[in-house]
Design a protein around this motif. Structure first.
Motif, PDB file in Angstrom:
ATOM      1  N   LEU A  11     -40.848   5.748  59.139  1.00 30.97           N
ATOM      2  CA  LEU A  11     -40.541   4.321  59.229  1.00 30.97           C
ATOM      3  C   LEU A  11     -39.451   3.974  58.232  1.00 30.97           C
ATOM      4  N   LYS A  12     -38.384   3.374  58.742  1.00 29.71           N
ATOM      5  CA  LYS A  12     -37.339   2.868  57.850  1.00 29.71           C
ATOM      6  C   LYS A  12     -37.520   1.359  57.711  1.00 29.71           C
ATOM      7  N   LEU A  13     -37.787   0.908  56.496  1.00 32.39           N
ATOM      8  CA  LEU A  13     -37.929  -0.524  56.213  1.00 32.39           C
ATOM      9  C   LEU A  13     -36.704  -0.955  55.437  1.00 32.39           C
ATOM     10  N   SER A  14     -35.934  -1.862  55.972  1.00 30.24           N
ATOM     11  CA  SER A  14     -34.778  -2.291  55.188  1.00 30.24           C
ATOM     12  C   SER A  14     -35.258  -3.190  54.058  1.00 30.24           C
ATOM     13  N   GLY A  15     -34.458  -3.290  53.030  1.00 30.16           N
ATOM     14  CA  GLY A  15     -34.806  -4.179  51.927  1.00 30.16           C
ATOM     15  C   GLY A  15     -35.012  -5.599  52.426  1.00 30.16           C
ATOM     16  N   GLU A  16     -34.180  -5.992  53.375  1.00 31.95           N
ATOM     17  CA  GLU A  16     -34.279  -7.351  53.934  1.00 31.95           C
ATOM     18  C   GLU A  16     -35.639  -7.621  54.549  1.00 31.95           C
ATOM     19  N   GLY A  54     -32.599  -1.152  49.999  1.00 33.92           N
ATOM     20  CA  GLY A  54     -32.515  -1.903  48.741  1.00 33.92           C
ATOM     21  C   GLY A  54     -31.715  -3.179  48.858  1.00 33.92           C
ATOM     22  N   GLY A  55     -31.355  -3.523  50.093  1.00 34.42           N
ATOM     23  CA  GLY A  55     -30.455  -4.652  50.329  1.00 34.42           C
ATOM     24  C   GLY A  55     -30.984  -5.999  49.850  1.00 34.42           C
ATOM     25  N   ASN A  56     -32.282  -6.123  49.640  1.00 33.59           N
ATOM     26  CA  ASN A  56     -32.853  -7.367  49.108  1.00 33.59           C
ATOM     27  C   ASN A  56     -32.544  -7.531  47.622  1.00 33.59           C
ATOM     28  N   PHE A  58     -29.815  -5.166  45.921  1.00 33.32           N
ATOM     29  CA  PHE A  58     -28.462  -4.716  45.570  1.00 33.32           C
ATOM     30  C   PHE A  58     -27.873  -3.851  46.670  1.00 33.32           C
ATOM     31  N   ARG A  59     -26.632  -4.168  47.021  1.00 37.52           N
ATOM     32  CA  ARG A  59     -25.894  -3.316  47.979  1.00 37.52           C
ATOM     33  C   ARG A  59     -24.586  -2.923  47.343  1.00 37.52           C
ATOM     34  N   GLY A  60     -24.401  -1.644  47.144  1.00 38.93           N
ATOM     35  CA  GLY A  60     -23.223  -1.145  46.438  1.00 38.93           C
ATOM     36  C   GLY A  60     -21.919  -1.700  46.967  1.00 38.93           C
ATOM     37  N   VAL A  61     -21.753  -1.608  48.269  1.00 37.27           N
ATOM     38  CA  VAL A  61     -20.455  -1.939  48.849  1.00 37.27           C
ATOM     39  C   VAL A  61     -20.094  -3.408  48.648  1.00 37.27           C
ATOM     40  N   ALA A  72     -21.928   1.531  41.628  1.00 38.48           N
ATOM     41  CA  ALA A  72     -22.580   0.485  42.429  1.00 38.48           C
ATOM     42  C   ALA A  72     -23.578   1.112  43.403  1.00 38.48           C
ATOM     43  N   ASP A  73     -23.200   2.229  43.993  1.00 40.29           N
ATOM     44  CA  ASP A  73     -24.123   2.888  44.929  1.00 40.29           C
ATOM     45  C   ASP A  73     -25.364   3.424  44.207  1.00 40.29           C
ATOM     46  N   TYR A  74     -25.180   3.953  43.006  1.00 42.18           N
ATOM     47  CA  TYR A  74     -26.368   4.398  42.258  1.00 42.18           C
ATOM     48  C   TYR A  74     -27.286   3.211  41.962  1.00 42.18           C
ATOM     49  N   GLY A 133     -32.819   6.806  48.446  1.00 41.36           N
ATOM     50  CA  GLY A 133     -31.969   7.193  49.582  1.00 41.36           C
ATOM     51  C   GLY A 133     -31.780   8.692  49.659  1.00 41.36           C
ATOM     52  N   THR A 134     -30.518   9.089  49.881  1.00 41.40           N
ATOM     53  CA  THR A 134     -30.217  10.530  49.935  1.00 41.40           C
ATOM     54  C   THR A 134     -29.968  11.089  48.537  1.00 41.40           C
ATOM     55  N   GLY A 135     -29.836  10.190  47.548  1.00 40.05           N
ATOM     56  CA  GLY A 135     -29.472  10.623  46.202  1.00 40.05           C
ATOM     57  C   GLY A 135     -27.967  10.716  46.019  1.00 40.05           C
ATOM     58  N   ASN A 136     -27.217  10.376  47.074  1.00 43.85           N
ATOM     59  CA  ASN A 136     -25.751  10.488  47.014  1.00 43.85           C
ATOM     60  C   ASN A 136     -25.084   9.156  47.322  1.00 43.85           C
ATOM     61  N   PRO A 137     -23.994   8.840  46.559  1.00 42.10           N
ATOM     62  CA  PRO A 137     -23.249   7.629  46.886  1.00 42.10           C
ATOM     63  C   PRO A 137     -22.544   7.769  48.228  1.00 42.10           C
ATOM     64  N   THR A 140     -26.149   5.486  53.188  1.00 44.76           N
ATOM     65  CA  THR A 140     -27.065   4.351  53.262  1.00 44.76           C
ATOM     66  C   THR A 140     -28.482   4.896  53.452  1.00 44.76           C
ATOM     67  N   THR A 141     -29.420   3.989  53.364  1.00 45.67           N
ATOM     68  CA  THR A 141     -30.803   4.435  53.556  1.00 45.67           C
ATOM     69  C   THR A 141     -31.093   4.742  55.028  1.00 45.67           C
ATOM     70  N   ASP A 142     -30.230   4.276  55.934  1.00 43.31           N
ATOM     71  CA  ASP A 142     -30.397   4.688  57.341  1.00 43.31           C
ATOM     72  C   ASP A 142     -30.148   6.197  57.471  1.00 43.31           C
TER      73      ASP A 142
HETATM   74  N1  UDP Z   1     -27.286   3.955  48.726  1.00 41.64           N
HETATM   75  C1  UDP Z   1     -26.506   5.073  48.477  1.00 41.64           C
HETATM   76  N2  UDP Z   1     -26.906   6.281  48.999  1.00 41.64           N
HETATM   77  C2  UDP Z   1     -27.985   6.432  49.787  1.00 41.64           C
HETATM   78  C3  UDP Z   1     -28.768   5.286  50.068  1.00 41.64           C
HETATM   79  C4  UDP Z   1     -28.404   4.061  49.530  1.00 41.64           C
HETATM   80  O1  UDP Z   1     -25.505   4.983  47.789  1.00 41.64           O
HETATM   81  O2  UDP Z   1     -28.289   7.561  50.214  1.00 41.64           O
HETATM   82  C5  UDP Z   1     -26.940   2.661  48.092  1.00 41.64           C
HETATM   83  C6  UDP Z   1     -25.836   1.882  48.786  1.00 41.64           C
HETATM   84  O3  UDP Z   1     -25.078   1.219  47.790  1.00 41.64           O
HETATM   85  C7  UDP Z   1     -26.611   0.866  49.621  1.00 41.64           C
HETATM   86  C8  UDP Z   1     -27.779   0.539  48.703  1.00 41.64           C
HETATM   87  O4  UDP Z   1     -28.078   1.806  48.090  1.00 41.64           O
HETATM   88  O5  UDP Z   1     -25.843  -0.282  49.887  1.00 41.64           O
HETATM   89  C9  UDP Z   1     -29.006  -0.013  49.385  1.00 41.64           C
HETATM   90  O6  UDP Z   1     -29.313   0.713  50.555  1.00 41.64           O
HETATM   91  P1  UDP Z   1     -29.122   0.075  52.019  1.00 41.64           P
HETATM   92  O7  UDP Z   1     -27.905  -0.795  52.042  1.00 41.64           O
HETATM   93  O8  UDP Z   1     -29.193   1.197  53.000  1.00 41.64           O
HETATM   94  O9  UDP Z   1     -30.430  -0.825  52.116  1.00 41.64           O
HETATM   95  P2  UDP Z   1     -30.949  -1.732  53.326  1.00 41.64           P
HETATM   96  O10 UDP Z   1     -29.762  -2.318  54.033  1.00 41.64           O
HETATM   97  O11 UDP Z   1     -31.704  -0.833  54.236  1.00 41.64           O
HETATM   98  O12 UDP Z   1     -31.840  -2.729  52.670  1.00 41.64           O
END
Ligand code: UDP
Length: 165
Positions: A11-16, A54-56, A58-61, A72-74, A133-137, A140-142
């Motif tokens: 199950l993928k749960l977005s932060g939102e 983690g979008g609820n 912080f979102r790196g981009v 920012a991605d970390y 996530g994947t541990g890499n910048p 995304t968590t998808d």
């Molecule tokens: N992120 C990343 N590598 C990953 C997973 C997440 O760098 O493997 C960072 C990225 O900045 C992303 C943020 O973590 O914007 C939050 O994850 P995501 O946007 O996927 O969250 P969601 O939209 O599902 O809440």
């Protein structure tokens, strides 16, 4: 009772999905309701792995304009750890055994991601929350959810972006 269609689900749960009616962070009512639904699935005998976004928080981009994208991605990955710990705590409060495995090592608060160990947890009926996530910048968590679904040999990957009501 009918046998579940899928033995193992990712199950993928977005932060939102944890926001509810708030604009930032975690809504206690929403995470509580999500946890109750997860419990029902676990009681059916389904093995459940969860990747939380983690979008609820912080979102790196979105903030990388005056920050370096990698930092920012970390920070985004750390946001997923916050959500994962919250979900673990709420699930354990209602009696669902849960382990958090992090793609970035932080041994005081979560296990490191070890595929075989995660599989053992699932086989024992524990929910495994995959954090960081994947541990890499630049991912995304998808992507993390797809990766963990394949690694866990899940029968299906389900994505929940928003929980209303
Ligand atoms: N992120 C990343 N590598 C990953 C997973 C997440 O760098 O493997 C960072 C990225 O900045 C992303 C943020 O973590 O914007 C939050 O994850 P995501 O946007 O996927 O969250 P969601 O939209 O599902 O809440």
């Amino acid at each position: 009772m009918d046998k579940p269609v899928y033995k193992r689900v990712l199950l993928k749960l977005s932060g939102e999905a944890l926001l509810g009616k708030t604009s930032f962070g975690i809504c206690p009512d929403v995470i509580g309701a999500v946890a109750e639904e997860i419990k029902e699935v676990v009681i059916l005998g389904v093995q459940l792995g969860i990747v939380v976004g983690g979008g609820n928080i912080f979102r790196g981009v979105e903030v990388a304009r005056n920050m370096d994208r990698i930092s920012a991605d970390y920070m985004g990955m750390l946001a997923t750890v916050i959500n994962s710990l919250a979900l673990q705590s709420v699930l354990e409060n209602i009696g669902v055994d849960t382990r958090v495995q992090s793609a970035i090592e932080m041994k005081e608060i979560a296990e490191p991601y070890i595929r075989r160990r995660a599989l053992r947890h699932l086989e024992k009926g524990r929910v495994v929350v995959f954090a960081a996530g994947t541990g890499n910048p630049y991912f995304t968590t998808d992507t993390a959810a797809s990766l963990r679904a394949v690694e866990m040999e899940a029968g299906v990957l389900i994505k929940a972006t928003r929980v209303d009501g």
